[in-house]
Motif scaffolding. Structure first.
Motif, PDB file in Angstrom:
ATOM      1  N   ALA A 107       0.837  -1.206   0.000  1.00 44.53           N
ATOM      2  CA  ALA A 107       0.000   0.000   0.000  1.00 44.53           C
ATOM      3  C   ALA A 107       0.869   1.253   0.000  1.00 44.53           C
ATOM      4  N   GLU A 108       0.682   2.083  -1.019  1.00 44.85           N
ATOM      5  CA  GLU A 108       1.407   3.343  -1.200  1.00 44.85           C
ATOM      6  C   GLU A 108       2.919   3.136  -1.230  1.00 44.85           C
ATOM      7  N   GLY A 109       3.343   1.909  -1.440  1.00 50.71           N
ATOM      8  CA  GLY A 109       4.772   1.616  -1.540  1.00 50.71           C
ATOM      9  C   GLY A 109       5.533   1.762  -0.242  1.00 50.71           C
ATOM     10  N   ARG A 110       4.839   1.742   0.880  1.00 50.47           N
ATOM     11  CA  ARG A 110       5.500   2.009   2.163  1.00 50.47           C
ATOM     12  C   ARG A 110       5.401   0.820   3.100  1.00 50.47           C
ATOM     13  N   PHE A 111       6.361   0.744   4.010  1.00 49.10           N
ATOM     14  CA  PHE A 111       6.325  -0.206   5.112  1.00 49.10           C
ATOM     15  C   PHE A 111       7.273   0.284   6.199  1.00 49.10           C
ATOM     16  N   LYS A 112       7.094  -0.251   7.396  1.00 51.75           N
ATOM     17  CA  LYS A 112       7.927   0.139   8.535  1.00 51.75           C
ATOM     18  C   LYS A 112       8.698  -1.059   9.071  1.00 51.75           C
ATOM     19  N   ILE A 113       9.917  -0.791   9.510  1.00 49.88           N
ATOM     20  CA  ILE A 113      10.720  -1.766  10.241  1.00 49.88           C
ATOM     21  C   ILE A 113      11.297  -1.057  11.460  1.00 49.88           C
ATOM     22  N   ASP A 114      10.971  -1.564  12.634  1.00 48.63           N
ATOM     23  CA  ASP A 114      11.451  -0.978  13.893  1.00 48.63           C
ATOM     24  C   ASP A 114      11.180   0.526  13.962  1.00 48.63           C
ATOM     25  N   ASN A 123       4.208   2.022  -8.656  1.00 47.05           N
ATOM     26  CA  ASN A 123       4.108   1.677 -10.078  1.00 47.05           C
ATOM     27  C   ASN A 123       2.812   0.962 -10.436  1.00 47.05           C
ATOM     28  N   ASN A 124       1.820   1.005  -9.519  1.00 48.55           N
ATOM     29  CA  ASN A 124       0.540   0.348  -9.768  1.00 48.55           C
ATOM     30  C   ASN A 124      -0.542   1.206  -9.126  1.00 48.55           C
ATOM     31  N   GLY A 125      -0.983   2.221  -9.878  1.00 47.80           N
ATOM     32  CA  GLY A 125      -1.856   3.204  -9.252  1.00 47.80           C
ATOM     33  C   GLY A 125      -1.084   3.925  -8.167  1.00 47.80           C
ATOM     34  N   ASN A 127       0.027   2.389  -5.511  1.00 54.94           N
ATOM     35  CA  ASN A 127       0.701   1.341  -4.758  1.00 54.94           C
ATOM     36  C   ASN A 127       1.936   0.821  -5.494  1.00 54.94           C
ATOM     37  N   ALA A 128       2.767   0.072  -4.773  1.00 55.02           N
ATOM     38  CA  ALA A 128       3.933  -0.583  -5.369  1.00 55.02           C
ATOM     39  C   ALA A 128       3.569  -2.018  -5.716  1.00 55.02           C
ATOM     40  N   LEU A 129       4.044  -2.473  -6.860  1.00 57.21           N
ATOM     41  CA  LEU A 129       3.756  -3.837  -7.334  1.00 57.21           C
ATOM     42  C   LEU A 129       5.052  -4.540  -7.705  1.00 57.21           C
ATOM     43  N   HIS A 130       5.231  -5.745  -7.200  1.00 59.66           N
ATOM     44  CA  HIS A 130       6.317  -6.651  -7.590  1.00 59.66           C
ATOM     45  C   HIS A 130       7.708  -6.020  -7.447  1.00 59.66           C
ATOM     46  N   GLY A 131       7.880  -5.265  -6.370  1.00 54.90           N
ATOM     47  CA  GLY A 131       9.211  -4.753  -6.064  1.00 54.90           C
ATOM     48  C   GLY A 131       9.498  -3.362  -6.565  1.00 54.90           C
ATOM     49  N   GLY A 132       8.601  -2.784  -7.362  1.00 54.69           N
ATOM     50  CA  GLY A 132       8.812  -1.429  -7.852  1.00 54.69           C
ATOM     51  C   GLY A 132       9.147  -1.396  -9.326  1.00 54.69           C
ATOM     52  N   THR A 133       9.648  -0.267  -9.772  1.00 52.28           N
ATOM     53  CA  THR A 133       9.884  -0.051 -11.203  1.00 52.28           C
ATOM     54  C   THR A 133      11.015  -0.906 -11.754  1.00 52.28           C
ATOM     55  N   GLN A 134      11.940  -1.341 -10.891  1.00 52.52           N
ATOM     56  CA  GLN A 134      13.050  -2.172 -11.321  1.00 52.52           C
ATOM     57  C   GLN A 134      13.131  -3.394 -10.416  1.00 52.52           C
ATOM     58  N   GLY A 135      12.072  -4.229 -10.494  1.00 53.90           N
ATOM     59  CA  GLY A 135      12.020  -5.421  -9.659  1.00 53.90           C
ATOM     60  C   GLY A 135      12.973  -6.497 -10.141  1.00 53.90           C
ATOM     61  N   PHE A 136      12.977  -7.613  -9.450  1.00 50.75           N
ATOM     62  CA  PHE A 136      13.919  -8.694  -9.746  1.00 50.75           C
ATOM     63  C   PHE A 136      13.704  -9.321 -11.117  1.00 50.75           C
ATOM     64  N   ASP A 137      12.515  -9.139 -11.699  1.00 50.09           N
ATOM     65  CA  ASP A 137      12.249  -9.652 -13.040  1.00 50.09           C
ATOM     66  C   ASP A 137      12.945  -8.835 -14.121  1.00 50.09           C
ATOM     67  N   LYS A 138      13.485  -7.669 -13.771  1.00 48.89           N
ATOM     68  CA  LYS A 138      14.066  -6.746 -14.756  1.00 48.89           C
ATOM     69  C   LYS A 138      15.567  -6.559 -14.564  1.00 48.89           C
ATOM     70  N   VAL A 139      16.222  -7.535 -13.925  1.00 51.19           N
ATOM     71  CA  VAL A 139      17.669  -7.460 -13.745  1.00 51.19           C
ATOM     72  C   VAL A 139      18.299  -8.745 -14.269  1.00 51.19           C
ATOM     73  N   LEU A 140      19.596  -8.658 -14.591  1.00 52.84           N
ATOM     74  CA  LEU A 140      20.325  -9.811 -15.105  1.00 52.84           C
ATOM     75  C   LEU A 140      20.944 -10.581 -13.941  1.00 52.84           C
ATOM     76  N   TRP A 141      20.602 -11.862 -13.846  1.00 47.07           N
ATOM     77  CA  TRP A 141      21.103 -12.735 -12.791  1.00 47.07           C
ATOM     78  C   TRP A 141      22.345 -13.476 -13.273  1.00 47.07           C
ATOM     79  N   ASP A 142      23.183 -13.872 -12.330  1.00 46.34           N
ATOM     80  CA  ASP A 142      24.350 -14.698 -12.640  1.00 46.34           C
ATOM     81  C   ASP A 142      23.955 -16.173 -12.641  1.00 46.34           C
ATOM     82  N   VAL A 143      24.545 -16.945 -13.531  1.00 43.91           N
ATOM     83  CA  VAL A 143      24.381 -18.399 -13.520  1.00 43.91           C
ATOM     84  C   VAL A 143      25.515 -18.960 -12.671  1.00 43.91           C
ATOM     85  N   VAL A 144      25.180 -19.580 -11.548  1.00 40.34           N
ATOM     86  CA  VAL A 144      26.225 -20.062 -10.638  1.00 40.34           C
ATOM     87  C   VAL A 144      26.355 -21.581 -10.641  1.00 40.34           C
TER      88      VAL A 144
END
Length: 386
Positions: A107-114, A123-125, A127-144
């Protein structure tokens, strides 16, 4: 004679899926082109001795293809996606990718910790969806790791730095994909952090078991979700906090129902809000040590199906409501509303902001783990409620 031949073919296909195989599964490395910045995108294809193959690409640790035989042994790719890396970059739709650092909505892209408030991109109205504008689906992963054997596997790794997309802590994530000779595709997401943060990772594969681009779409798929309650939302898809019974509603999938039977039933305000199904079903209230059945899917047209198992408490079911015929996939067929469904084992949406929801917090020294297994099959049509 024709009927006898068809029955023999069906029996042979079912036996192929049910019987053991002496062949070891293989993992074959390749390339899937270059990103706009020139970096190579690795691919790995996992294949077993029963005609099942899964191709994954390092961009987004993405399931790019899943090939399954039908009841007659005919193979088809049943996962939506693109055949070139350029479209994954320029027209992202979460096809088969890992979503995070917090999958689903905040909700509104916010959360609290301590007591400290953190802000992620909206990026969704509102609210934040799936990690934001540069979520894990939009980055290059290493093959280990790439392994062949009784179970073929590939492990991708991504290190999300402290502050990326507004999230605290450096998060190290492994995405392990494995295929065995029982036609089980297991995806395991494992994460650790050096600072308290929130995590909710899942896979966003779109399924059409008749075949990617098949004209009949996925609305005829029979779906079972063994959940007594689901999470109603506001008009921005944020849960209200209520655990609502599925009994007597269009959200009751405790027995097999065709997705399309009630997907447009505007008498239920929740269907209006989601333009169909885009909700989280409550299978449990916490992460469990083993796995539990999250959903079953069966396509009467092809005989293909799968059971989905996971250790997570919830499953988000999305009925492809926002496909608007502006994109096309590997078969060069335009994707339209209802052409695929998504089933995502995960924690509940907006969990960091909701009392009574399972905790999404991850602290140093702890390990986050989401293990999901697709048990693919081909066989007779199960009973259907009419």
């Amino acid at each position: 004679m024709a009927r006898k031949s068809a029955l023999l073919l069906a029996a042979a296909a079912t036996a192929c899926l049910a019987a053991g195989s002496a062949e070891a599964a293989t993992a074959k490395r390749g390339t899937f082109g270059k990103l706009a910045d020139g970096r190579d995108v690795a691919s790995v294809t996992l294949t077993n001795g029963r005609g099942v193959s899964v191709t994954l690409i390092a961009y987004g640790a993405t399931i790019q293809s899943v090939v399954l035989p039908d009841r007659n042994g005919k193979k088809a790719d049943v996962a939506l996606g693109y055949d070139n890396i350029g479209l994954y970059e320029t027209k992202p739709q979460y096809f088969g990718g890992i979503v995070g650092r917090f999958g689903n909505r905040l909700a509104e892209g916010r959360f609290k910790i301590d007591g400290k408030t953190y802000q992620t991109p909206v990026n969704n109205g509102k609210n934040a969806l799936h990690g934001g504008t540069q979520g894990f689906d939009k980055v290059l992963w290493d093959v280990v790791s790439v392994k062949s054997g009784p179970t073929a596997s590939v492990t991708f790794r991504y290190v999300s730095r402290d502050g990326e997309m507004g999230y605290p802590g450096t998060l190290t994530v492994d995405a392990i994909h494995s295929l065995d000779e029982k036609n089980q595709l297991t995806i395991e997401y494992v994460a650790t952090t050096d600072k308290s943060t929130v995590v909710n990772l899942t896979n966003h594969a779109y399924w059409n078991l008749s075949g990617e681009g098949a004209s009949n779409g996925a609305m005829g798929h029979l779906l079972t979700i063994p959940a007594q309650t689901y999470l109603p939302t506001d008009d921005g898809a944020i849960p209200t906090g209520e655990f609502r019974s599925v009994a007597g509603t269009v959200f009751d999938f405790r027995t097999p129902r065709a997705v399309g039977d009630r997907v447009r039933d505007a008498r239920d305000q929740q269907i209006v809000f989601g333009r169909g199904y885009d909700h989280n079903w409550v299978v449990g209230r916490k992460v469990i040590p083993g796995q539990q059945l999250m959903a079953k899917v069966h396509d009467p047209a092809s005989g293909r199906g799968f059971e989905l198992w996971s250790n997570q408490p919830g499953i988000q079911f999305y009925s492809g409501n926002f496909f608007d015929a502006t994109s096309y996939g590997k078969s060069r067929k335009i994707y339209r509303m209802g052409d695929a469904i998504v089933l995502e084992p995960q924690n509940f949406p907006d969990a960091p902001n909701q009392k009574g929801f399972p905790s999404a917090r991850l602290d140093p020294g702890q390990t986050y783990r989401n293990v999901m297994t697709y048990r693919f099959s081909s066989g007779a049509t199960p009973g259907r409620k009419r």
